[in-house]
Design a protein around this motif. Structure first.
Motif, PDB file in Angstrom:
ATOM      1  N   ASN A 212     -10.098  27.257  10.344  1.00  0.00           N
ATOM      2  CA  ASN A 212      -9.686  26.971  11.720  1.00  0.00           C
ATOM      3  C   ASN A 212      -8.273  26.411  11.758  1.00  0.00           C
TER       4      ASN A 212
ATOM      5  N   LYS B  26      -1.517  30.736  15.236  1.00  0.00           N
ATOM      6  CA  LYS B  26      -1.433  30.986  16.678  1.00  0.00           C
ATOM      7  C   LYS B  26      -0.214  30.278  17.269  1.00  0.00           C
TER       8      LYS B  26
ATOM      9  N   GLU C  27      -5.234  28.153  13.875  1.00  0.00           N
ATOM     10  CA  GLU C  27      -4.534  27.475  14.970  1.00  0.00           C
ATOM     11  C   GLU C  27      -3.035  27.340  14.688  1.00  0.00           C
TER      12      GLU C  27
ATOM     13  N   VAL D 152      -0.855  19.801  16.217  1.00  0.00           N
ATOM     14  CA  VAL D 152      -1.860  20.829  15.928  1.00  0.00           C
ATOM     15  C   VAL D 152      -2.484  20.566  14.555  1.00  0.00           C
TER      16      VAL D 152
END
Length: 85
Positions: A72, A79, A76, A25
């Motif tokens: 971003n 998340k 992410e 990620v």
């Protein structure tokens, strides 16, 4: 540069497989990304570095990102770390 405190909700904590996914990620972003736990700071794009933290579910970490896509990147990573499945 932005920072965010995140609680790890992955039931197994950050053992080998979740660390590998976290590194994947983080590696999608151009920003420099670091994870802080206690007095240690490691590059979120380094599997070996992340493994040395030995983070368990429920622990809090601070994620720092610096670069054009830092917002971003933080979103992410949050998340992923906040997922309970």
């Amino acid at each position: 540069m932005i920072s965010k405190s995140i609680t790890i909700s992955i039931p197994s904590g950050l053992e080998a497989r979740p660390v590998a996914v976290l590194v994947q990620v983080a590696s999608r972003f151009d920003s420099r990304i670091f994870i802080e736990s206690g007095d240690r700071t490691v590059n979120a794009k380094s599997i070996m570095g992340m493994m040395t933290l030995g983070l368990a579910a429920g622990e809090k970490v601070t994620v720092n990102a610096d670069g054009e896509d830092e917002e971003n990147a933080i979103a992410e990573i949050e998340k992923y770390l906040s997922a309970e499945s």
